[in-house]
Design a protein around this motif. Sequence first.
Motif, PDB file in Angstrom:
ATOM      1  N   ALA A   1       0.809  -1.225   0.000  1.00 21.73           N
ATOM      2  CA  ALA A   1       0.000   0.000   0.000  1.00 21.73           C
ATOM      3  C   ALA A   1       0.838   1.270   0.000  1.00 21.73           C
ATOM      4  N   THR A   2       2.079   1.191   0.491  1.00 21.47           N
ATOM      5  CA  THR A   2       2.871   2.409   0.669  1.00 21.47           C
ATOM      6  C   THR A   2       4.088   2.521  -0.242  1.00 21.47           C
ATOM      7  N   LYS A   3       4.523   1.398  -0.830  1.00 20.01           N
ATOM      8  CA  LYS A   3       5.730   1.429  -1.668  1.00 20.01           C
ATOM      9  C   LYS A   3       5.523   0.541  -2.894  1.00 20.01           C
ATOM     10  N   LEU A   4       5.741   1.086  -4.067  1.00 19.69           N
ATOM     11  CA  LEU A   4       5.628   0.275  -5.272  1.00 19.69           C
ATOM     12  C   LEU A   4       6.869  -0.589  -5.453  1.00 19.69           C
ATOM     13  N   PRO A   5       6.702  -1.759  -6.066  1.00 21.41           N
ATOM     14  CA  PRO A   5       7.882  -2.569  -6.394  1.00 21.41           C
ATOM     15  C   PRO A   5       8.846  -1.766  -7.265  1.00 21.41           C
TER      16      PRO A   5
ATOM     17  N   LYS B   1       8.338   1.268 -10.429  1.00 25.18           N
ATOM     18  CA  LYS B   1       8.876   2.635 -10.394  1.00 25.18           C
ATOM     19  C   LYS B   1       9.798   2.892 -11.581  1.00 25.18           C
ATOM     20  N   ARG B   2      10.613   1.903 -11.913  1.00 23.90           N
ATOM     21  CA  ARG B   2      11.509   2.078 -13.064  1.00 23.90           C
ATOM     22  C   ARG B   2      10.709   2.241 -14.354  1.00 23.90           C
ATOM     23  N   ALA B   3       9.636   1.475 -14.504  1.00 24.79           N
ATOM     24  CA  ALA B   3       8.823   1.568 -15.717  1.00 24.79           C
ATOM     25  C   ALA B   3       8.152   2.929 -15.832  1.00 24.79           C
ATOM     26  N   LEU B   4       7.665   3.461 -14.718  1.00 24.40           N
ATOM     27  CA  LEU B   4       7.033   4.783 -14.739  1.00 24.40           C
ATOM     28  C   LEU B   4       8.064   5.876 -15.021  1.00 24.40           C
TER      29      LEU B   4
ATOM     30  N   TRP C   1      -1.793   2.202 -12.396  1.00 22.87           N
ATOM     31  CA  TRP C   1      -0.367   2.531 -12.272  1.00 22.87           C
ATOM     32  C   TRP C   1       0.126   2.327 -10.839  1.00 22.87           C
ATOM     33  N   VAL C   2      -0.795   2.443  -9.867  1.00 23.68           N
ATOM     34  CA  VAL C   2      -0.430   2.129  -8.475  1.00 23.68           C
ATOM     35  C   VAL C   2      -0.476   0.604  -8.343  1.00 23.68           C
ATOM     36  N   ALA C   3       0.535  -0.042  -8.880  1.00 22.64           N
ATOM     37  CA  ALA C   3       0.544  -1.510  -8.993  1.00 22.64           C
ATOM     38  C   ALA C   3       0.940  -2.124  -7.656  1.00 22.64           C
ATOM     39  N   ARG C   4      -0.038  -2.216  -6.774  1.00 19.60           N
ATOM     40  CA  ARG C   4       0.217  -2.647  -5.399  1.00 19.60           C
ATOM     41  C   ARG C   4       0.228  -4.169  -5.294  1.00 19.60           C
TER      42      ARG C   4
END
Length: 296
Positions: free
Chosen positions: A20-24, A28-31, A274-277
């Motif tokens: 919930a608080t940190k994306l893999p 992040k690299r893809a975004l 995009w928030v791929a939790r």
Amino acid sequence: MADLSEIISKTAYQLLKRAATKLPPEIKRALQKAYESERSPTGKAQLKAMLNNIEMAEKYDMCICQDTGIPLFFVKWGLKSGLTLDIRKPVMEATRKATLDVPLRQNVIHPITKENPGTNVGWGMPYIYYDLDPETDYIEITAVPKGFGSEAKSSLVWIVTSESMPEAIMRCVVDNTLAAMGEPCPPTIVGLGIGGTGDIALHLAKRAIFRTPLGSPHPDPVVAELEQKIFKALNATGLGPMAMGGDTTCLAVHAEICGTHTAVVPLGITYQCWVARYSTARIYPDGKVVYITHPE
């Protein structure tokens, strides 16, 4: 070894919090890559806002998005682990604690009365999917707080086998994505389940979303080729980040297949915003816990 139930409860809690608080890192690299290559000023601004959001959530240990979804767990049980336990109780305890402490939004309701216990627990939630793996010696748990902006745009399509299957599948996915517009919060990960029965197709689509590494091809070259063609077609639509226009409508297309009926092929389509939790950990027989997507 410490009590297995306690280990699972603590691990499941950590997985929900981290998801919930940190994306893999790979998300992040893809975004970041999408931001650097985006040609549309509006699309670039949207991606910049996403990256800022991620940074702020990590800095202040807060949820990335206000919709923390409903709690899903994918469990792969390694038969060589020798571990046996009904994990429902510790997973429910973890979900109650995460809802209170993280906090997660109190989303889970009774589907008819709309009663809300405020715990995200009840009436089969958190929902646990099980797979058995005869070759591994650990329990792998993936927590997925699944938001419903993207979930609500899932679709099940039936394609008669007199059609050219690759063309029909591509047409269905592109049409469904364009109809969804910004509701799944693109850029998305698109999950496709091809074959089986209707319920199998949608389940495969959901599992496909969380394939790692992101964008890795299906081992069947026919499926891998179709994934790439659909990926390019979706990003050529110009829908872009948050459907505001741009080059990046999806971060990846992942497809899974299953044998099916000779007359008609079910196609399950689903999305991860995009928030791929999601967050994954493995629990070993000696009690050791290794966090896979969010290393300590």
